[in-house]
Scaffold this motif. Structure first.
Motif, PDB file in Angstrom:
ATOM      1  N   PHE A  35       8.683 -18.713  10.927  1.00 42.57           N
ATOM      2  CA  PHE A  35       9.945 -18.138  10.452  1.00 42.57           C
ATOM      3  C   PHE A  35      10.864 -17.697  11.586  1.00 42.57           C
ATOM      4  O   PHE A  35      12.007 -17.336  11.334  1.00 42.57           O
ATOM      5  N   THR A  36      10.362 -17.708  12.834  1.00 44.07           N
ATOM      6  CA  THR A  36      11.180 -17.213  13.946  1.00 44.07           C
ATOM      7  C   THR A  36      11.558 -18.282  14.969  1.00 44.07           C
ATOM      8  O   THR A  36      12.450 -18.052  15.774  1.00 44.07           O
ATOM      9  N   GLY A  38      12.420 -21.612  14.264  1.00 39.98           N
ATOM     10  CA  GLY A  38      13.173 -22.734  13.705  1.00 39.98           C
ATOM     11  C   GLY A  38      12.328 -23.729  12.921  1.00 39.98           C
ATOM     12  O   GLY A  38      12.866 -24.688  12.353  1.00 39.98           O
ATOM     13  N   THR A  39      11.016 -23.512  12.859  1.00 35.48           N
ATOM     14  CA  THR A  39      10.140 -24.441  12.142  1.00 35.48           C
ATOM     15  C   THR A  39      10.474 -24.481  10.656  1.00 35.48           C
ATOM     16  O   THR A  39      10.533 -25.562  10.056  1.00 35.48           O
ATOM     17  N   TRP A  40      10.677 -23.312  10.056  1.00 33.35           N
ATOM     18  CA  TRP A  40      10.995 -23.252   8.623  1.00 33.35           C
ATOM     19  C   TRP A  40      12.225 -24.095   8.313  1.00 33.35           C
ATOM     20  O   TRP A  40      12.212 -24.912   7.392  1.00 33.35           O
ATOM     21  N   GLU A  41      13.286 -23.918   9.092  1.00 33.11           N
ATOM     22  CA  GLU A  41      14.517 -24.654   8.865  1.00 33.11           C
ATOM     23  C   GLU A  41      14.283 -26.162   9.034  1.00 33.11           C
ATOM     24  O   GLU A  41      14.767 -26.970   8.246  1.00 33.11           O
ATOM     25  N   ARG A  42      13.555 -26.548  10.083  1.00 28.61           N
ATOM     26  CA  ARG A  42      13.316 -27.958  10.367  1.00 28.61           C
ATOM     27  C   ARG A  42      12.509 -28.633   9.258  1.00 28.61           C
ATOM     28  O   ARG A  42      12.772 -29.777   8.891  1.00 28.61           O
ATOM     29  N   THR A  44      12.135 -27.521   6.018  1.00 28.98           N
ATOM     30  CA  THR A  44      12.610 -27.326   4.639  1.00 28.98           C
ATOM     31  C   THR A  44      14.060 -27.754   4.420  1.00 28.98           C
ATOM     32  O   THR A  44      14.554 -27.676   3.298  1.00 28.98           O
ATOM     33  N   ASP A  45      14.743 -28.202   5.458  1.00 29.50           N
ATOM     34  CA  ASP A  45      16.125 -28.679   5.330  1.00 29.50           C
ATOM     35  C   ASP A  45      16.103 -30.144   4.895  1.00 29.50           C
ATOM     36  O   ASP A  45      15.583 -31.005   5.618  1.00 29.50           O
ATOM     37  N   SER A  48      16.846 -32.784   7.461  1.00 30.80           N
ATOM     38  CA  SER A  48      15.977 -32.921   8.629  1.00 30.80           C
ATOM     39  C   SER A  48      15.063 -34.138   8.478  1.00 30.80           C
ATOM     40  O   SER A  48      14.608 -34.466   7.386  1.00 30.80           O
ATOM     41  N   TYR A  51      11.680 -33.226   6.951  1.00 33.95           N
ATOM     42  CA  TYR A  51      11.691 -32.618   5.619  1.00 33.95           C
ATOM     43  C   TYR A  51      10.679 -33.267   4.671  1.00 33.95           C
ATOM     44  O   TYR A  51      10.501 -34.484   4.645  1.00 33.95           O
ATOM     45  N   SER A  56       7.865 -26.270   1.978  1.00 27.27           N
ATOM     46  CA  SER A  56       8.214 -24.895   1.571  1.00 27.27           C
ATOM     47  C   SER A  56       7.135 -24.315   0.662  1.00 27.27           C
ATOM     48  O   SER A  56       6.753 -23.149   0.808  1.00 27.27           O
TER      49      SER A  56
END
Length: 153
Positions: A35-36, A38-42, A44-45, A48, A51, A56
């Motif tokens: 969560f800190t 950038g893994t979550w964004e990479r 779950t986007d 990406s 993805y 998620s």
């Protein structure tokens, strides 16, 4: 007569005592960075390249189940030390939940093509359940140790 925690009961006691430590280290080393960094964004986007809709679900399930296991083991450790008559029943539920959690995590991870999850944690949890659930149900030592008259209030 007060019964002590001894014999085979030492093994689940040790397991409950070290589980929160392992879970804390896992949170620090594996969960928080998701969560800190950038893994979550990479993961779950939808735009990406990494993805997958199951990332998620897997991350949320893993985070919440790890928190459940950590908090539950602390509570069960407290009941163990109090020699609560509630411990055997709650320990059986905890052990069964561990099998279910491992299996659900395995099934979620199988949905992500980049992962090659092992069924070993589920099988290990199932083996533990096969041993410890009957023990907590039928053991005379468990019945003697975790009775209302032995509870520390």
């Amino acid at each position: 007569m007060k019964k002590t925690i001894s014999g085979l009961l030492i093994l689940p006691f040790i397991g409950l005592a070290i589980t929160p430590l392992f879970m804390y280290v896992n949170f620090e080393d594996n969960i928080i960075p998701i969560f800190t960094d950038g893994t979550w964004e990479r993961l779950t986007d939808p735009l990406s390249k990494d993805y997958n809709e199951y990332w998620s679900w897997l991350i949320i399930f893993r985070t919440s189940s790890d928190a459940f296991i950590m908090l539950s083991s602390l509570f069960l450790l407290y009941l163990f030390l109090q020699k609560s008559h509630h411990l055997p029943r709650l320990m059986i539920i905890f052990i069964a939940m561990n099998v279910i959690i491992n299996y659900v995590e395995y099934k979620l991870a199988k949905q992500i093509s980049e992962m090659n999850p092992s069924l070993n944690p589920t099988l290990f949890a199932l083996l533990g359940a096969i041993i410890w659930i009957p023990y907590f149900k039928i053991s005379k030592k468990v019945k003697q140790t975790f009775s209302k008259q032995n509870e520390i209030t």
